[in-house]
Design an enzyme around this catalytic site. Structure first.
Site, PDB file in Angstrom:
ATOM      1  N   GLY A   1     -51.580  10.556 -17.572  1.00 10.87           N
ATOM      2  CA  GLY A   1     -51.354  11.542 -16.527  1.00 10.87           C
ATOM      3  C   GLY A   1     -50.890  12.837 -17.164  1.00 10.87           C
TER       4      GLY A   1
ATOM      5  CD  GLN B   1     -46.715  16.595 -18.626  1.00 10.81           C
ATOM      6  OE1 GLN B   1     -47.448  16.090 -17.799  1.00 10.81           O
ATOM      7  NE2 GLN B   1     -46.265  15.930 -19.689  1.00 10.81           N
TER       8      GLN B   1
ATOM      9  CB  CYS C   1     -42.693  12.134 -20.925  1.00 13.01           C
ATOM     10  SG  CYS C   1     -43.176  13.738 -20.273  1.00 13.01           S
ATOM     11  CG  LEU C   2     -48.681  12.887 -22.723  1.00  7.57           C
ATOM     12  CD1 LEU C   2     -49.925  13.428 -22.048  1.00  7.57           C
ATOM     13  CD2 LEU C   2     -49.027  12.189 -24.020  1.00  7.57           C
TER      14      LEU C   2
ATOM     15  CG  HIS D   1     -43.977  10.446 -15.548  1.00  6.74           C
ATOM     16  ND1 HIS D   1     -43.090   9.948 -16.468  1.00  6.74           N
ATOM     17  CD2 HIS D   1     -44.506  11.569 -16.114  1.00  6.74           C
ATOM     18  CE1 HIS D   1     -43.069  10.739 -17.544  1.00  6.74           C
ATOM     19  NE2 HIS D   1     -43.927  11.725 -17.359  1.00  6.74           N
ATOM     20  CD  GLU D   2     -48.076  12.734 -14.527  1.00  5.61           C
ATOM     21  OE1 GLU D   2     -47.803  13.907 -14.857  1.00  5.61           O
ATOM     22  OE2 GLU D   2     -48.036  11.789 -15.325  1.00  5.61           O
TER      23      GLU D   2
ATOM     24  CG  HIS E   1     -43.951  16.175 -15.439  1.00  2.21           C
ATOM     25  ND1 HIS E   1     -43.139  16.664 -16.431  1.00  2.21           N
ATOM     26  CD2 HIS E   1     -44.541  15.064 -15.954  1.00  2.21           C
ATOM     27  CE1 HIS E   1     -43.227  15.876 -17.498  1.00  2.21           C
ATOM     28  NE2 HIS E   1     -44.071  14.892 -17.232  1.00  2.21           N
TER      29      HIS E   1
HETATM   30 NI    NI Z   1     -44.507  13.345 -18.506  1.00  2.44          NI
END
Ligand code: NI
Length: 175
Positions: A50, A55, A99-100, A141-142, A145
Site C-alpha cells: 500500500g 508518502q 511502513c515504507l 494503515h493507509e 497516513h
Molecule cells: Ni506506511
C-alpha cells in the site's frame, strides 16, 4: 509512462500533515491520473502492499493498495481509494506491521480485524471495500497516513525484524 517517485521517510513534514480532501473534479486531471499510476509503480518497486499520497509528498486524501489474493478477494487486485471513510469495524487484534516510510522496522499494532471503507475510485465512482486480516490492516494503515499518523505512534515495540516472517513484513508487506 509511470515513473517511480521518492518515498519520504519519518522526519519529513508531509507525513505529519492532515491531508486535504480531493475535489472530485480533480480526479479527471491527467496529472492526477499520472500520479496514481506513479504511486502503483512506486509501491510495486519498493515492494510494498500500500502507498498513501503523503508518502510521495502529496498531501491529498487517497492511497493505492494491492495486498494480493485472500479469501474475500480471490482475484487480488489493485485498488485506489480517494477520500476514504471507514464505515464498519469489529474487534481489535494485534498485527505486526511495517511502513515504507519507516524502512527496516516492524512493530505490533492493534487494528480492527475487519473493516469496510467507502470512497471514490479513479473514475470518480463510489466504491466500498471490505476485508479482513492484511486487507483490513492495510486499509487502516493507509488511512492513518492521510491523518498524519504513523504506525510507530501506536506500536508497542518497534524493532528490527527478529524472525523470517517479520523480515518479510519489513521488506515486502510494508505499506
Ligand atoms: Ni506506511
Amino acid at each position: 509512462m509511470p515513473y517511480i517517485r521518492k518515498i519520504v521517510t519519518v522526519g519529513h513534514p508531509a507525513l505529519r500533515k492532515v491531508a486535504k480532501k480531493v475535489d472530485p473534479k480533480e480526479i479527471w486531471d491527467p496529472l492526477f491520473q499520472q500520479l496514481i499510476d506513479d504511486m502503483f509503480e512506486t509501491m510495486y518497486a519498493a515492494p510494498g502492499v500500500g502507498l498513501a499520497a503523503p508518502q510521495v509528498d502529496v498531501s491529498k486524501r487517497f492511497f493505492v493498495m494491492d495486498v494480493g489474493e485472500d479469501d474475500d478477494h480471490p482475484d487480488g487486485g489493485r485498488y485506489v481509494v480517494i477520500n476514504p471513510k471507514i464505515d464498519l469495524t469489529d474487534e481489535e487484534v494485534e498485527m505486526t506491521e511495517g511502513c515504507l516510510s519507516v524502512p527496516g522496522y516492524v512493530g505490533e499494532v492493534s487494528r480492527f480485524n475487519h473493516v469496510a471503507v467507502s470512497g471514490l475510485d479513479r473514475d470518480g465512482r463510489k466504491i466500498r471495500l471490505e476485508g479482513k486480516g492484511l486487507f483490513a490492516q492495510a486499509l487502516q494503515h493507509e488511512i492513518d497516513h492521510l491523518n498524519g499518523v504513523l504506525y510507530i505512534d501506536k506500536a508497542k515495540n518497534v524493532r528490527l525484524p527478529q524472525t523470517k516472517e517479520e523480515e518479510e513484513i519489513a521488506e515486502s508487506a510494508a505499506s
